[in-house]
Write an enzyme that holds these catalytic residues in place. Structure first.
Site, short mmCIF file in Angstrom:
data_model
loop_
_atom_site.label_atom_id
_atom_site.label_comp_id
_atom_site.label_asym_id
_atom_site.label_seq_id
_atom_site.Cartn_x
_atom_site.Cartn_y
_atom_site.Cartn_z
N PRO A 231 0.71 -1.30 0.08
CG PRO A 231 -0.89 -1.66 1.69
CD PRO A 231 0.73 -2.00 1.19
N GLY A 232 0.20 2.38 -0.59
CA GLY A 232 0.99 3.35 -0.74
C GLY A 232 2.12 3.65 -1.58
N GLY A 234 2.06 3.81 -4.95
CA GLY A 234 1.41 4.55 -6.23
C GLY A 234 0.97 3.93 -7.40
CE LYS A 235 -1.10 -1.37 -5.37
NZ LYS A 235 -0.46 -1.03 -4.33
CG HIS A 452 16.03 -0.76 27.63
ND1 HIS A 452 15.58 -1.83 28.32
CD2 HIS A 452 15.91 -0.70 26.34
CE1 HIS A 452 15.21 -2.52 27.09
NE2 HIS A 452 15.33 -1.65 25.98
CD GLU A 453 16.40 2.88 24.29
OE1 GLU A 453 16.68 2.66 23.54
OE2 GLU A 453 15.19 2.59 24.81
CG ASP A 528 13.85 -4.01 22.91
OD1 ASP A 528 13.60 -3.31 22.06
OD2 ASP A 528 14.29 -3.68 24.06
#
Length: 667
Positions: A231-232, A234-235, A452-453, A528
């Site tokens: 989807p999205g 450009g067809k 964590h990050e 995660d």
């Protein structure tokens, strides 16, 4: 959370277009249908107004006359106040007083009228006598409102009969939008990238314009072209470009416009559509979302073929199979669910070609961004190539939304020029969600998110096969309390086993950092774990990367553009499922052990990066490189072993934390 494009997203492609004005094409004028006269729309209001006037106007215009009893009437005569009277043969009296007042009365029928006349003559009152008969005109006027109402209902009934065109025949007419003289202004020059897809469709237009060239070479023009893709991509816009480039009539209809509640309507509309195309040949038919009527037959609850949708599909198959190449009618169709289409619809002779309209590569994303940036004031520091590199897996619609969100962010900041920071903020807004200033973390929660990050970022930087880290933030946005963003250096089309193992370790790096620092995990690693489990499952079940299961793949053979990755029916036994579950768990344990080992070995770098994040909240990849250079020393091993001993005895280092709710801890 690791804001990294998932595997199936980065293996898809895309196409995007943007419409612009172009020179009008010279086409032979077609006689337009004669519109109904404009005066017809005023018939109903005028009829209602006339009826109301005939019913109520006489009472509104006429003056109200005084009503006298016979005694009052004679008193007025005796008082010499009556000017004139009119008496009919029924004894009804109307007249006027000398002061101009009109009145009416009634002479009793049992009374001698001659005595009344003598009294009036004595007072010299002007007397007139009339007959009580009614004229033909008065009778006609009294029946006129009823006649108008009957005429109105007759007219509306005949109009409804004409609209139905003989019962339900009008409902069977196809709801087709014919683009003939006035075509869209979109051209192939406005389509960014994908020359192959444009060439596939452009050959159809060339065949319709110059059929003699193909006939001389013995080539038969394609009868149908199916455009598939996510989807999205450009067809539909590509079909608009076909309409803009073609010098033939272009008939456009949606797949959902064929089937309604009436049985047989869909097949009737298909016949009407193709008859209209043959009358206008050479012509192009475009069916958008063809999966609405082209689904596999026999998939209903009863498995029969008497479903209205299947009858419509059968008629479509018959019409496409009956094409004469000399007629010059070509069918274009678009769908993002090719796996659901009936095989009879996809065979050569009906849809001879399938054109994939994929997600864009990096170079094409830059071209698409350039197209969507027209009309916007970009700051000189904006590099669309960098933006394209930072948006892997974005479709053309996503890129258009990205540029628009950046412009909105600039307006929110009181500027009319879009900067690189606006584009970066817009990308975070699309991927992570809106940043909420009210979502303030507790101090211990903020430190947990920073650890964590930092774990994600360090494992990514220390893994040779992982993508480089671009940004680390602990600012909450949407459902995420923090994010570590990785950007690939190059556009990948193949993923090696080493890259996939590194991806697993990076995804589990946040949980590993919590185990190293606090000695226990938290709900912050829920997202995660879900992503890592999905990737490990595909490694075992689809990619053949399990030495126990062997080189066996159980993936679906059809493209799943809508993200339906789960198999509806499991093509293997329960014993194989147990092996898959065991291998997935083994891969995840090994990835977590690898991440824990790396972070223990570089504990000082982990603590330093955590402190920087707590202070700055958002850093880029350069800060991570500086931290690794400054703290990549060999003295961390003893410290890590001591920490591990504390963790084994339940003495977790770091401050105590409350358990974060799963909804808010989707890192």
């Amino acid at each position: 959370m690791i804001s990294n494009t998932s595997l199936h997203q980065r293996m898809r492609w895309h196409l995007s277009t943007s419409a612009r004005s172009g020179p009008p094409r010279e086409t032979p004028p077609k006689p337009a249908p004669t519109p109904p006269p404009k005066w017809r729309r005023w018939l109903v209001p005028i009829g209602v107004i006339i009826t109301a006037l005939l019913l109520f106007a006489p009472n509104l215009v006429a003056k109200q006359a005084a009503s006298y009893s016979f005694t009052q009437f004679t008193q007025q005569v005796d008082a010499d106040r009556v000017q004139n009277v009119t008496i009919n043969d029924k004894g009804a009296v109307t007249g006027t007083l000398k002061d101009g007042t009109e009145f009416r009365s009634q002479v009793p029928t049992a009374l001698n009228t001659q005595g009344v006349l003598d009294r009036l003559q004595t007072k010299k009152v002007e007397v007139k006598a009339t007959q009580s008969g009614t004229s033909f005109l008065s009778i006609l006027l009294s029946f006129l409102p009823l006649l108008l109402l009957v005429a109105f209902f007759m007219w509306t009934g005949r109009a409804a009969q004409r609209s139905l065109a003989g019962g339900l025949g009008g409902i069977g007419r196809s709801r087709t939008k014919i683009i003939d003289a006035e075509r869209p202004t979109t051209r192939f020059a406005d389509v960014a990238g994908y020359e192959g897809a444009k060439q596939e469709v452009n050959e159809i237009i060339d065949f319709l314009r110059h059929p003699d060239r193909y006939r001389m070479a013995g080539a038969r023009g394609p009868g149908g072209v199916l455009m598939v893709g996510p989807p999205g991509t450009g067809k539909t816009l590509l079909a608009r470009a076909v309409a803009g480039e073609a010098e033939v009539p272009f008939l456009s209809v949606s797949g959902s416009g064929f089937v309604e509640m009436f049985v047989g309507v869909g097949a009737s509309r298909v016949r009407d559509l193709f008859n209209e195309a043959r009358k206008r040949a050479p012509s192009i038919i475009f069916i958008d979302e063809i999966d609405a009527i082209g689904g596999k037959r026999g998939s209903g609850l009863l498995g029969g073929s008497h479903d209205e949708r299947e009858q419509t599909l059968n008629q479509l198959l018959a019409e496409m199979d009956g094409f004469d190449p000399a007629e010059g009618v070509v069918v274009l169709a678009a769908t993002n669910r090719p796996e659901t289409l009936d095989p009879a619809l996809l065979r050569p002779g009906r849809f001879d070609r399938q054109v994939t309209v994929p997600l864009p590569a990096q170079r094409e994303r830059a071209a698409i961004l350039k197209v969507h940036s027209r009309g916007k004031r970009l700051d000189p520091d904006v590099d669309l190539t960098v933006v394209a590199r930072a948006t892997p897996g974005f479709s053309g619609a996503d890129l258009a939304n990205l540029v628009n969100e950046a412009a909105i962010h600039a307006v929110r900041e009181g500027r009319s020029v879009v900067t690189a920071g606006d584009l970066d903020a817009a990308r975070d807004r699309i991927i992570l969600g809106r940043r909420d200033a009210t979502n303030v973390l507790l101090p211990e929660e903020k430190q947990s998110v920073a650890v964590h990050e930092s774990g994600h970022a360090l494992v990514a930087a220390l893994s040779p096969h992982a993508d480089p880290v671009a940004k680390i933030t602990i600012l909450p946005a949407g459902m995420a309390l923090g994010a570590t963003e990785q950007l690939p250096e190059d556009e990948r089309h193949l993923y090696t086993e080493g890259y996939l193992y590194a991806s697993l370790a990076v995804r589990l790096g946040g949980r590993a950092a919590e185990l190293v620092v606090f000695g226990q995990g938290s709900t912050g690693a829920a997202n995660d774990l879900a992503g890592a489990t999905q990737l490990a499952t595909r490694m075992v079940r689809e990619f053949g990367l399990s030495p126990v299961l062997g080189p066996v793949g159980y993936a679906s053979g059809n493209p799943q553009y809508l993200g339906n990755d789960e198999l509806i029916t499991r093509p293997y036994s329960e014993e194989t499922q147990r092996v898959v579950d065991s291998e997935v768990a083994r891969l995840l344990r090994e990835a977590e052990e690898q991440a824990v080992t790396l972070l223990r070995r570089h504990r000082r770098a982990l603590d330093a990066l955590t402190g920087i994040l707590l202070e700055r909240e958002t850093v880029d990849g350069g800060v991570l490189d500086d931290v690794l250079r400054d703290h990549a020393l060999h003295g961390d091993a003893l410290h890590d072993h001591a920490l591990h001993d504390h963790a084994l005895h339940g003495d977790a280092r770091g401050p105590d934390r409350e358990t974060v709710a799963p909804q808010a801890a989707d890192l």
